[in-house]
Design an enzyme around this catalytic site. Structure first.
Site, PDB file in Angstrom:
ATOM      1  N   PRO A  28       0.854  -1.189   0.000  1.00 12.40           N
ATOM      2  CA  PRO A  28       0.000   0.000   0.000  1.00 12.40           C
ATOM      3  C   PRO A  28       0.889   1.237   0.000  1.00 12.40           C
ATOM      4  CG  PRO A  28       0.087  -0.975   2.202  1.00 12.40           C
ATOM      5  CD  PRO A  28       0.861  -1.881   1.298  1.00 12.40           C
ATOM      6  N   MET A  29       0.647   2.155  -0.913  1.00 14.47           N
ATOM      7  CA  MET A  29       1.462   3.370  -0.950  1.00 14.47           C
ATOM      8  C   MET A  29       0.578   4.563  -1.268  1.00 14.47           C
ATOM      9  SD  MET A  29       5.010   2.123  -2.682  1.00 14.47           S
ATOM     10  CE  MET A  29       5.941   3.538  -2.176  1.00 14.47           C
ATOM     11  N   ALA A  30       0.380   5.418  -0.264  1.00 12.15           N
ATOM     12  CA  ALA A  30      -0.457   6.601  -0.454  1.00 12.15           C
ATOM     13  C   ALA A  30       0.081   7.420  -1.620  1.00 12.15           C
ATOM     14  CB  ALA A  30      -0.462   7.423   0.833  1.00 12.15           C
ATOM     15  N   GLN A  82      -6.763  -1.505   2.459  1.00 13.17           N
ATOM     16  CA  GLN A  82      -6.170  -1.160   3.756  1.00 13.17           C
ATOM     17  C   GLN A  82      -6.915   0.003   4.416  1.00 13.17           C
ATOM     18  OE1 GLN A  82      -2.408   0.963   4.586  1.00 13.17           O
ATOM     19  NE2 GLN A  82      -1.717  -0.952   5.500  1.00 13.17           N
ATOM     20  N   CYS A 113       1.697   3.570   9.688  1.00 17.06           N
ATOM     21  CA  CYS A 113       1.877   4.944   9.208  1.00 17.06           C
ATOM     22  C   CYS A 113       2.464   5.836  10.310  1.00 17.06           C
ATOM     23  CB  CYS A 113       0.546   5.510   8.719  1.00 17.06           C
ATOM     24  SG  CYS A 113       0.768   7.177   8.089  1.00 17.06           S
ATOM     25  N   ASN A 213       8.383  -7.387   4.391  1.00 13.54           N
ATOM     26  CA  ASN A 213       8.367  -6.166   3.576  1.00 13.54           C
ATOM     27  C   ASN A 213       9.550  -5.292   3.979  1.00 13.54           C
ATOM     28  OD1 ASN A 213       6.781  -3.064   4.007  1.00 13.54           O
ATOM     29  ND2 ASN A 213       7.205  -3.858   1.982  1.00 13.54           N
ATOM     30  N   GLY A 214      10.105  -4.607   2.988  1.00 10.92           N
ATOM     31  CA  GLY A 214      11.163  -3.641   3.285  1.00 10.92           C
ATOM     32  C   GLY A 214      12.444  -3.897   2.524  1.00 10.92           C
ATOM     33  N   ASP A 215      12.760  -2.948   1.616  1.00  9.35           N
ATOM     34  CA  ASP A 215      14.042  -2.936   0.908  1.00  9.35           C
ATOM     35  C   ASP A 215      14.212  -4.069  -0.106  1.00  9.35           C
ATOM     36  OD1 ASP A 215      14.385  -0.862   2.646  1.00  9.35           O
ATOM     37  OD2 ASP A 215      15.973  -1.797   3.836  1.00  9.35           O
ATOM     38  N   GLY A 237       7.121  -2.401  -2.285  1.00 10.96           N
ATOM     39  CA  GLY A 237       6.628  -1.036  -2.453  1.00 10.96           C
ATOM     40  C   GLY A 237       7.486  -0.251  -3.417  1.00 10.96           C
TER      41      GLY A 237
END
Ligand SMILES: Cc1cc2nc3c(=O)[nH]c(=O)nc-3n(C[C@H](O)[C@H](O)[C@H](O)COP(=O)(O)O)c2cc1C
Length: 330
Positions: A28-30, A82, A113, A213-215, A237
């Site tokens: 999810p990316m705003a 989400q 967030c 998740n991450g990198d 992401g």
């Protein structure tokens, strides 16, 4: 590289009763995870996309723009919505509205967030301060939910205290179906690097599926995350921004590995033989015809000739089925 660990995840991860294959999804990316991006990622074989976080309160108030963020296109793959919020009843109401209005596969609660606007209302990552409140929220969201309720969290509020395990266990106990962990603290925002060791620690304890998740910016990062943490799936992401090919590369990687597995060939060969038995007019001796050709399904196996000989020796329909089932169980 330890191939075994990756192949453990070959079949994908489970979201409720849906198998997600390959075991990857977009994050999810705003400002990014809108319908256009999700359709594009779907075209590049991303099996599941998360919407950007939307306010439970705004959904209840029927805010049109908020509903637009989560509306599903016919052309996109599975959709995971989400929500953010801090009030258990409000989140419950939002779950029930969303599951009624949109064809979705799951609903996620945002515990990640870090921005002030969200934190000041005890929502997003700020909720990690209170495992009791998180527990209450998940119990409330799952009550009456017809889709799986999941959680996406960080490692904690600050760098000193790793709260991931405590929160994850509270979510699991409250009825969450899956957890995604982005192992950076709220304080860290996006600085430093994601601590994949935390993903590994959670995986050792949780019984529900865990998404890391991450990198992850390349196929190699993806493989490394799965190998080093044993997570059930990976969420990407920033690595997919302007680079939807990453999902295709992951898909191709899995298909290639599947291609060389005898077990996978046997599953398809068995399905084919069962179809023959269903549609053929000469069912009784169907094996006589099929045993001459079914070996083609195994032509990419290293021991192809041995398999071919074995299948050609079948002396009844039942024996051919037994041999194929035997390969699957090997
Ligand atoms: C611009 C931007 C917007 C984001 N919006 C959300 C969001 O709406 N909900 C959420 O849970 N995480 C959000 N995140 C965090 C990402 O989902 C993800 O956890 C983070 O970027 C780490 O993964 P990555 O290294 O694959 O990018 C956002 C991150 C960025 C950079």
């Amino acid at each position: 590289m330890n191939k075994k660990k990756v192949s453990k995840n070959m079949d994908g991860f489970v979201l409720g009763d849906i198998k997600i294959f390959p075991p990857v999804c977009s994050a999810p990316m705003a400002g990014y995870s809108n319908q256009a991006t999700r359709v594009l990622y779907s075209k590049f074989s991303c099996p599941l996309n998360v919407t950007e976080m939307v306010s439970a309160k705004a959904l209840i108030k029927k805010n049109k723009r908020t509903w637009d963020y989560i509306s599903k296109s016919e052309q996109e793959s599975l959709l995971w919505v989400q929500l953010f919020g801090g009030d258990p009843l409000e989140l419950q109401e939002a779950v029930q509205l969303v599951q009624k209005e949109i064809n979705i596969s799951a609903i996620d609660l945002n515990l990640g967030c870090p921005v002030k606007k969200i934190s000041k209302n005890l929502a997003g990552a700020q909720l990690m301060k209170s495992p009791e409140q998180v527990y209450k929220i998940i119990v409330s969201m799952t009550d009456g939910a017809s889709v799986p309720i999941t959680v996406k969290m960080r490692s904690g509020i600050d760098n000193e205290k790793n709260q991931a395990l405590e929160i994850a266990l509270a979510c699991e106990e409250a009825g969450a179906s899956l957890i995604t962990i982005h192992p950076r603290s709220k304080e860290q925002k996006f600085t430093g690097s994601a601590n994949w060791e935390i993903i590994k620690q959670l995986k050792e304890v949780l019984t529900i599926p865990l998404i890391g998740n991450g990198d992850v910016f390349t196929l190699r990062d993806y493989i490394e995350m799965v190998e080093s943490t044993s997570c059930d799936g990976v969420m990407i992401g920033r690595g997919a921004l302007g680079n939807p090919w990453i999902f295709q590369e992951i898909y191709n990687y899995h298909m290639k590995s599947v291609k060389f597995e005898k077990k996978a060939f046997a599953k398809i060969a068995l399905e084919y033989f069962e179809l023959e038995l269903r549609y053929s007019k000469y069912v009784k001796n169907e094996y006589l015809r099929v045993r001459k050709s079914i070996h083609h399904y195994f032509k990419n196996s290293s021991n192809y000739f041995e398999i071919k000989e074995n299948l050609q020796s079948a002396s009844s329909n039942d024996e051919l089925i037994k041999k194929l089932k035997g390969f699957i169980l090997e």
